[in-house]
Design a protein around this motif. Structure first.
Motif, mmCIF file in Angstrom:
data_model
loop_
_atom_site.group_PDB
_atom_site.id
_atom_site.type_symbol
_atom_site.label_atom_id
_atom_site.label_comp_id
_atom_site.label_asym_id
_atom_site.label_seq_id
_atom_site.Cartn_x
_atom_site.Cartn_y
_atom_site.Cartn_z
ATOM 1 N N GLN A 108 0.824 -1.202 0.000
ATOM 2 C CA GLN A 108 0.000 0.000 0.000
ATOM 3 C C GLN A 108 0.866 1.263 0.000
ATOM 4 O O GLN A 108 0.525 2.246 -0.660
ATOM 5 C CB GLN A 108 -0.957 -0.020 1.190
ATOM 6 N N LEU B 200 2.054 1.770 -3.491
ATOM 7 C CA LEU B 200 0.926 2.284 -4.264
ATOM 8 C C LEU B 200 0.755 3.782 -4.016
ATOM 9 O O LEU B 200 0.588 4.568 -4.952
ATOM 10 C CB LEU B 200 -0.342 1.520 -3.866
ATOM 11 N N ILE C 220 -1.098 -2.681 -9.513
ATOM 12 C CA ILE C 220 -0.660 -2.724 -8.124
ATOM 13 C C ILE C 220 0.786 -3.215 -8.092
ATOM 14 O O ILE C 220 1.113 -4.223 -8.717
ATOM 15 C CB ILE C 220 -1.571 -3.655 -7.284
ATOM 16 N N CYS D 171 -5.259 -4.289 -2.263
ATOM 17 C CA CYS D 171 -5.130 -2.938 -2.834
ATOM 18 C C CYS D 171 -6.289 -2.613 -3.767
ATOM 19 O O CYS D 171 -6.759 -1.470 -3.798
ATOM 20 C CB CYS D 171 -3.796 -2.782 -3.551
#
Length: 192
Positions: free
Chosen positions: A15, A18, A159, A170
């Motif tokens: 994450q 991302l 992702i 995600c």
């Protein structure tokens, strides 16, 4: 570090990656959805397995509500009608189960959101091609490589992971963020 800590750290790291690299893509996707809904278009979501569940989850948040009470938005997960899916799979082959639905339902300006961790699912790729032929805007949610889907869609969110559970985590996180952004843009001024 035990297995629980390892998996939580992998999720956090994915994450964070991302967050550092994909904000512009998420903003672009939010803009596409907002424009489509403002113009009376629909969102169709497709995926297999866990991605089918994510498609249904996102559609449910948009038709129902995410955080605020507001009018429902036209979002449809094409993964939910087992009679249609099994009839199409039986009569035409599983590779057509979403493409036939897209062809039947999609109009120019609608949006098709395809979730595929590998980006290589034949039924997803076939549906995206039909969606483009129908004049729909196509969005893909994939994993790091993006597979064939990354070139097939108009916008692809890849992702930064090759780990399927982390990718799916995600996908739903971004789905929630998109629901929030759509609600805020379309309905927050109505509340005030």
């Amino acid at each position: 570090m035990d297995d629980i800590e390892i998996q939580l750290q992998e999720s956090i790291d994915t994450q964070k990656a991302l967050l550092l690299t994909h904000l512009d893509i998420v903003k672009n996707i939010a803009g596409i959805l907002i424009t489509a809904f403002k113009n009376g278009h629909r969102l169709y979501l497709i995926g297999n397995g866990g991605s089918a569940a994510d498609a249904q989850h996102i559609a449910g948040e948009l038709v129902g509500r995410f955080k605020m009470n507001r009018r429902p938005l036209p979002a449809i997960a094409l993964t939910t009608d087992t009679s249609v899916i099994t009839a199409l799979a039986n009569d035409f082959g599983y590779d057509t189960c979403f493409a036939r639905q897209i062809e039947a339902l999609t109009n120019p300006g609608d949006v098709v959101l395809a979730l595929s961790t590998s980006g290589n699912s034949k039924n997803i790729l076939n549906a995206v091609q039909i969606a483009k032929d129908c004049g729909a805007i196509t969005i893909g949610f994939t994993g790091k490589d993006g597979g064939l889907l990354k070139e097939a869609v108009d916008v692809c969110l890849r992702i930064p992971s090759t780990n399927t559970p982390r990718i799916q985590e995600c996908h739903i996180t971004i789905g929630h963020i998109l629901c929030s952004l759509v609600e805020k843009e379309l309905f927050e001024t109505v509340k005030k």
